[in-house]
Scaffold this motif. Structure first.
Motif, PDB file in Angstrom:
ATOM      1  N   LEU A  94       0.835  -1.196   0.000  1.00 27.51           N
ATOM      2  CA  LEU A  94       0.000   0.000   0.000  1.00 27.51           C
ATOM      3  C   LEU A  94       0.870   1.245   0.000  1.00 27.51           C
ATOM      4  CD1 LEU A  94      -0.489   1.285   3.325  1.00 27.51           C
ATOM      5  CD2 LEU A  94      -0.862  -1.189   3.419  1.00 27.51           C
ATOM      6  N   GLY A  95       0.240   2.403  -0.167  1.00 28.07           N
ATOM      7  CA  GLY A  95       0.951   3.670  -0.125  1.00 28.07           C
ATOM      8  C   GLY A  95       0.089   4.790  -0.669  1.00 28.07           C
ATOM      9  N   PHE A  96      -0.118   5.825   0.133  1.00 26.99           N
ATOM     10  CA  PHE A  96      -1.031   6.897  -0.262  1.00 26.99           C
ATOM     11  C   PHE A  96      -0.384   8.258  -0.034  1.00 26.99           C
ATOM     12  CE2 PHE A  96      -3.530   3.476   1.891  1.00 26.99           C
ATOM     13  CZ  PHE A  96      -3.910   2.825   0.733  1.00 26.99           C
ATOM     14  N   LEU A  97      -0.573   9.147  -1.010  1.00 23.96           N
ATOM     15  CA  LEU A  97      -0.074  10.511  -0.932  1.00 23.96           C
ATOM     16  C   LEU A  97      -1.244  11.489  -0.927  1.00 23.96           C
ATOM     17  CD1 LEU A  97       2.819  10.403  -3.571  1.00 23.96           C
ATOM     18  CD2 LEU A  97       2.984   9.986  -1.100  1.00 23.96           C
ATOM     19  N   GLY A  98      -1.040  12.623  -0.268  1.00 26.14           N
ATOM     20  CA  GLY A  98      -2.007  13.700  -0.306  1.00 26.14           C
ATOM     21  C   GLY A  98      -1.768  14.610  -1.496  1.00 26.14           C
ATOM     22  N   PRO A  99      -2.630  15.611  -1.692  1.00 29.64           N
ATOM     23  CA  PRO A  99      -2.498  16.515  -2.843  1.00 29.64           C
ATOM     24  C   PRO A  99      -1.176  17.277  -2.871  1.00 29.64           C
ATOM     25  CG  PRO A  99      -4.661  16.745  -1.802  1.00 29.64           C
ATOM     26  CD  PRO A  99      -3.840  15.894  -0.890  1.00 29.64           C
ATOM     27  N   ASP A 100      -0.562  17.456  -1.709  1.00 28.55           N
ATOM     28  CA  ASP A 100       0.700  18.202  -1.638  1.00 28.55           C
ATOM     29  C   ASP A 100       1.926  17.334  -1.886  1.00 28.55           C
ATOM     30  OD1 ASP A 100       0.676  16.678   0.658  1.00 28.55           O
ATOM     31  OD2 ASP A 100       1.112  18.344   2.029  1.00 28.55           O
ATOM     32  N   GLY A 101       1.719  16.057  -2.151  1.00 29.50           N
ATOM     33  CA  GLY A 101       2.829  15.157  -2.371  1.00 29.50           C
ATOM     34  C   GLY A 101       3.409  14.557  -1.114  1.00 29.50           C
ATOM     35  N   GLY A 102       2.845  14.921   0.025  1.00 27.21           N
ATOM     36  CA  GLY A 102       3.255  14.301   1.279  1.00 27.21           C
ATOM     37  C   GLY A 102       2.472  13.032   1.531  1.00 27.21           C
ATOM     38  N   VAL A 103       2.976  12.181   2.413  1.00 24.58           N
ATOM     39  CA  VAL A 103       2.273  10.948   2.718  1.00 24.58           C
ATOM     40  C   VAL A 103       0.919  11.265   3.359  1.00 24.58           C
ATOM     41  CG1 VAL A 103       3.384  10.690   4.996  1.00 24.58           C
ATOM     42  CG2 VAL A 103       2.461   8.685   3.820  1.00 24.58           C
ATOM     43  N   ARG A 124       5.574   2.287  -4.727  1.00 23.76           N
ATOM     44  CA  ARG A 124       6.285   3.345  -5.439  1.00 23.76           C
ATOM     45  C   ARG A 124       5.673   4.732  -5.304  1.00 23.76           C
ATOM     46  NH1 ARG A 124       7.974   2.830 -11.229  1.00 23.76           N
ATOM     47  NH2 ARG A 124       9.249   4.616 -10.565  1.00 23.76           N
ATOM     48  N   ALA A 125       4.666   4.889  -4.482  1.00 25.29           N
ATOM     49  CA  ALA A 125       4.245   6.245  -4.132  1.00 25.29           C
ATOM     50  C   ALA A 125       5.423   7.048  -3.584  1.00 25.29           C
ATOM     51  CB  ALA A 125       3.108   6.203  -3.105  1.00 25.29           C
ATOM     52  N   ILE A 126       6.382   6.365  -2.956  1.00 29.01           N
ATOM     53  CA  ILE A 126       7.555   7.076  -2.442  1.00 29.01           C
ATOM     54  C   ILE A 126       8.303   7.791  -3.561  1.00 29.01           C
ATOM     55  CG2 ILE A 126       9.101   5.070  -2.590  1.00 29.01           C
ATOM     56  CD1 ILE A 126      10.484   6.084  -0.060  1.00 29.01           C
ATOM     57  N   ASP A 127       8.250   7.261  -4.779  1.00 33.43           N
ATOM     58  CA  ASP A 127       8.962   7.869  -5.898  1.00 33.43           C
ATOM     59  C   ASP A 127       8.253   9.117  -6.419  1.00 33.43           C
ATOM     60  OD1 ASP A 127      10.892   5.910  -5.747  1.00 33.43           O
ATOM     61  OD2 ASP A 127       9.993   4.653  -7.306  1.00 33.43           O
ATOM     62  N   ARG A 128       7.016   9.336  -5.993  1.00 30.51           N
ATOM     63  CA  ARG A 128       6.269  10.548  -6.368  1.00 30.51           C
ATOM     64  C   ARG A 128       6.161  11.517  -5.190  1.00 30.51           C
ATOM     65  NH1 ARG A 128       5.943   5.903  -9.632  1.00 30.51           N
ATOM     66  NH2 ARG A 128       5.026   6.446 -11.646  1.00 30.51           N
ATOM     67  N   ALA A 129       6.740  11.171  -4.061  1.00 27.60           N
ATOM     68  CA  ALA A 129       6.618  12.002  -2.864  1.00 27.60           C
ATOM     69  C   ALA A 129       7.399  13.303  -3.018  1.00 27.60           C
ATOM     70  CB  ALA A 129       7.124  11.238  -1.646  1.00 27.60           C
ATOM     71  N   ALA A 130       6.873  14.353  -2.422  1.00 25.12           N
ATOM     72  CA  ALA A 130       7.570  15.644  -2.462  1.00 25.12           C
ATOM     73  C   ALA A 130       8.879  15.589  -1.696  1.00 25.12           C
ATOM     74  CB  ALA A 130       6.658  16.729  -1.892  1.00 25.12           C
ATOM     75  N   ASP A 131       8.933  14.751  -0.656  1.00 24.39           N
ATOM     76  CA  ASP A 131      10.129  14.667   0.197  1.00 24.39           C
ATOM     77  C   ASP A 131      10.259  13.232   0.700  1.00 24.39           C
ATOM     78  OD1 ASP A 131      12.000  14.769   2.313  1.00 24.39           O
ATOM     79  OD2 ASP A 131      11.478  16.839   2.806  1.00 24.39           O
ATOM     80  N   ARG A 132      11.139  12.464   0.087  1.00 25.49           N
ATOM     81  CA  ARG A 132      11.310  11.050   0.451  1.00 25.49           C
ATOM     82  C   ARG A 132      11.737  10.902   1.903  1.00 25.49           C
ATOM     83  NH1 ARG A 132      12.344   7.439  -4.072  1.00 25.49           N
ATOM     84  NH2 ARG A 132      13.576   6.094  -2.698  1.00 25.49           N
ATOM     85  N   ALA A 133      12.681  11.721   2.323  1.00 26.19           N
ATOM     86  CA  ALA A 133      13.198  11.600   3.693  1.00 26.19           C
ATOM     87  C   ALA A 133      12.108  11.885   4.712  1.00 26.19           C
ATOM     88  CB  ALA A 133      14.382  12.540   3.895  1.00 26.19           C
ATOM     89  N   ALA A 134      11.289  12.893   4.453  1.00 27.31           N
ATOM     90  CA  ALA A 134      10.193  13.213   5.373  1.00 27.31           C
ATOM     91  C   ALA A 134       9.186  12.078   5.427  1.00 27.31           C
ATOM     92  CB  ALA A 134       9.511  14.510   4.937  1.00 27.31           C
TER      93      ALA A 134
END
Length: 234
Positions: A94-103, A124-134
């Motif tokens: 699983l993996g979900f992002l919000g409109p701002d690219g954050g988890v 792979r939502a992590i690959d679309r995240a605004a900030d992987r480390a966050a």
């Protein structure tokens, strides 16, 4: 090489035929999905049950209702998780992002609570995240999370390789204790450098189907990956 020491090879399975071929080729684990036109959605319970009856591999079942990375209807996700759990599923993706690219932490936490301790992969939502480390920091202590499926970049492993190698160097640090499962434009020629960096998880979908997504998994193609991983392991 024993299963406990070799690199993990995970193969996408759409049904029992795929699963049987993947197991024959040497896969360690299957990601069970439907509808690859939408990059993989939650399969019907009957599909999971058919695959479960066909093979004795670990199965990670996708929890994703629609193309994209928004959670959608949380009640439906929780309901799907419950139905699959009742059918015997005990590992998930699983993996979900919000409109701002954050988890979308609220959605992730709600679904994870329904999994009740099952192991799961953040995909792979992590690959679309605004900030992987966050994202990693926010998810670090969630129960059951043991794997990130990632190419290191939304465009695939070619572009993401530096990120993957950098994250591999942080293995063991807070937020980086989960296995890196590399997938998304992964090719056999990527394998030596990834293994040399200590990365021991590999995920293939199209690479297991030389005839394209309209054809089933090829046991011979999976065997080629298995043999390459085993021969290249330091």
């Amino acid at each position: 090489m024993s299963r406990s020491t070799r690199a993990v090879l995970e193969v996408i399975a759409l049904g029992p035929e795929d699963a049987t071929a993947a197991q024959a080729g040497g896969a360690d684990r299957l990601e069970v999905v439907t509808d690859m036109a939408a990059d993989g959605l939650t399969p019907p319970v009957r599909t999971f049950a058919g695959i479960r009856a066909a093979v004795d591999l670990d199965l990670r079942v996708m929890l994703r209702l629609a193309d994209g990375f928004a959670a959608g209807e949380a009640d439906r996700l929780v309901g799907a998780a419950g139905e699959l759990r009742a059918a015997g599923a005990d590992q998930f993706v699983l993996g979900f992002l919000g409109p701002d690219g954050g988890v979308d932490l609220g959605a992730v936490e709600r679904v994870v609570a329904a999994l009740d301790g099952c192991r799961w992969t953040f995909h792979r939502a992590i690959d679309r995240a605004a900030d992987r480390a966050a994202l990693r920091k926010q998810l670090a202590d969630l129960p059951g999370l043991d794997c990130y499926l990632t190419a290191g970049s939304a465009s695939g492993v070619d572009d993401g390789l530096p990120t993957l190698l950098a994250e591999a160097r942080r293995r063991g640090q807070p937020g980086y204790r989960q296995r890196l499962l590399v997938g998304g434009g992964l090719r056999l020629d990527h394998v030596p450098s990834l293994l040399a960096a200590g990365i021991d998880g590999f995920h293939i979908g199209g690479a297991a189907r030389p005839g394209g997504w309209g054809e089933p998994v090829s046991a011979a193609a999976v065997t080629r990956w298995r043999e390459t991983l085993d021969a290249s392991r330091p």
